[in-house]
Write an enzyme that holds these catalytic residues in place. Structure first.
Site, PDB file in Angstrom:
ATOM      1  N   TYR A   1      24.059  44.642  25.799  1.00 46.84           N
ATOM      2  CA  TYR A   1      23.387  44.792  27.154  1.00 46.84           C
ATOM      3  C   TYR A   1      23.294  46.367  27.481  1.00 46.84           C
ATOM      4  O   TYR A   1      22.334  46.691  28.197  1.00 46.84           O
ATOM      5  CB  TYR A   1      24.318  44.024  28.263  1.00 46.84           C
ATOM      6  CG  TYR A   1      24.271  44.230  29.615  1.00 46.84           C
ATOM      7  CD1 TYR A   1      23.399  43.534  30.513  1.00 46.84           C
ATOM      8  CD2 TYR A   1      25.274  45.218  30.108  1.00 46.84           C
ATOM      9  CE1 TYR A   1      23.379  44.032  31.923  1.00 46.84           C
ATOM     10  CE2 TYR A   1      25.039  45.419  31.623  1.00 46.84           C
ATOM     11  CZ  TYR A   1      24.512  45.064  32.298  1.00 46.84           C
ATOM     12  OH  TYR A   1      24.261  45.343  33.607  1.00 46.84           O
TER      13      TYR A   1
ATOM     14  N   LYS B   1      20.061  48.489  28.956  1.00 46.01           N
ATOM     15  CA  LYS B   1      20.167  49.219  30.386  1.00 46.01           C
ATOM     16  C   LYS B   1      19.932  50.655  30.085  1.00 46.01           C
ATOM     17  O   LYS B   1      19.449  51.390  30.799  1.00 46.01           O
ATOM     18  CB  LYS B   1      21.337  48.958  31.112  1.00 46.01           C
ATOM     19  CG  LYS B   1      21.449  47.543  31.459  1.00 46.01           C
ATOM     20  CD  LYS B   1      20.595  47.399  32.542  1.00 46.01           C
ATOM     21  CE  LYS B   1      20.837  46.019  33.218  1.00 46.01           C
ATOM     22  NZ  LYS B   1      19.659  45.575  34.422  1.00 46.01           N
TER      23      LYS B   1
END
Length: 267
Positions: free
Chosen positions: A159, A163
């Site tokens: 994740y 990002k």
């Protein structure tokens, strides 16, 4: 814990503006939808399983934006309803990779996190930004995360990497679209008080064989603490997004705004 704040809203600030918020049925995305609709915007959002009622949206599209087909279907539906958008806000994101470090992040989890947290925005911009360019006006906001700078290796390694890529992509896009009249900025929240955040706490507690309070403290410790003593409320994130989407921020472009209660300890 303090009570979620409320803010005075100009009900005409976004009158006539056509807005698409991805991930707008829960958490910070839902708060952004409420904020912009209360200011007069025409709003649309999408969800894999569209709720029967979504009073904060004029249009709810059932589509999985983690897939190319889902992105195409959502773009077609938004265009058919609104024509050219004025504001596109990418709030979609999340992590489902279990705790356990980098070996727990299998190929399938990596692809899932990249599709959801990076490629959904890339694909949607490719379809919805060109009409903004033709008109010479528009706003695109990407919601990233402070984990691009403070990754939690135990549970969100994929994740955080996605990002980080989203923030880099957003900066690149801003250089191309700024001269064409389309503003592009990034908002990077820290820990937000959402249902999804609580689910992450539960996953970490289960995988670590501990309780939720311990897991929550573990997240706080991994972040280095939050100087204001609490996560941000979704409504506070929505206020920042509303400002950046508005004409009040007309000269703000290619920037990243962090809203983390002071979590990142460096300048």
């Amino acid at each position: 814990m303090t009570i979620a704040p409320s803010f005075r809203i100009d009900p005409t600030e976004f009158s006539g503006k056509r807005v698409f918020v991805t991930g707008g049925t829960k958490g910070a995305g839902a708060a952004i939808m409420r904020r912009l609709k209360a200011a007069g915007a025409q709003t649309a959002t999408s969800a894999r399983n569209a709720p029967e009622s979504a009073e904060d949206a004029d249009l709810v599209i059932r589509a999985d934006l983690a897939t190319p087909d889902g992105v195409a279907a959502a773009a077609d539906a938004v265009t058919a309803r609104f024509g050219t958008l004025d504001i596109l806000i990418h709030c979609l994101g999340g992590s489902s990779t279990p705790g356990g470090g980098f070996t727990a992040a299998t190929e399938a989890f990596w692809q899932q996190e990249l599709n959801l947290n990076l490629l959904a925005a890339v694909r949607l911009d490719r379809l919805l930004a060109p009409p903004m360019i033709e008109r010479g006006t528009g706003v695109i906001l990407h919601v990233a995360s402070i984990q691009r700078r403070l990754p939690l290796h135990e549970s969100t390694i994929a994740y955080a990497a996605a990002k980080a890529a989203l923030a880099s992509y957003s900066k690149s896009l801003s250089k191309e679209l700024g001269p064409k009249g389309v503003r592009v900025n990034t908002v990077s929240p820290g820990w937000i008080m959402t249902t999804a955040a609580e689910h992450m706490v539960q996953r970490l507690a289960e995988s670590g064989g501990t309780d939720e309070a311990t897991a929550r403290q573990g997240i706080m410790a991994a972040l280095g603490g939050i100087p204001i003593g609490r996560p941000a409320w979704p409504e506070e994130v929505a206020e920042l997004v509303a400002f950046l989407a508005s004409d009040r921020a007309a000269s703000i472009h290619g920037a990243e705004y962090v809203i983390d209660g002071g979590t990142i300890p460096t300048v």
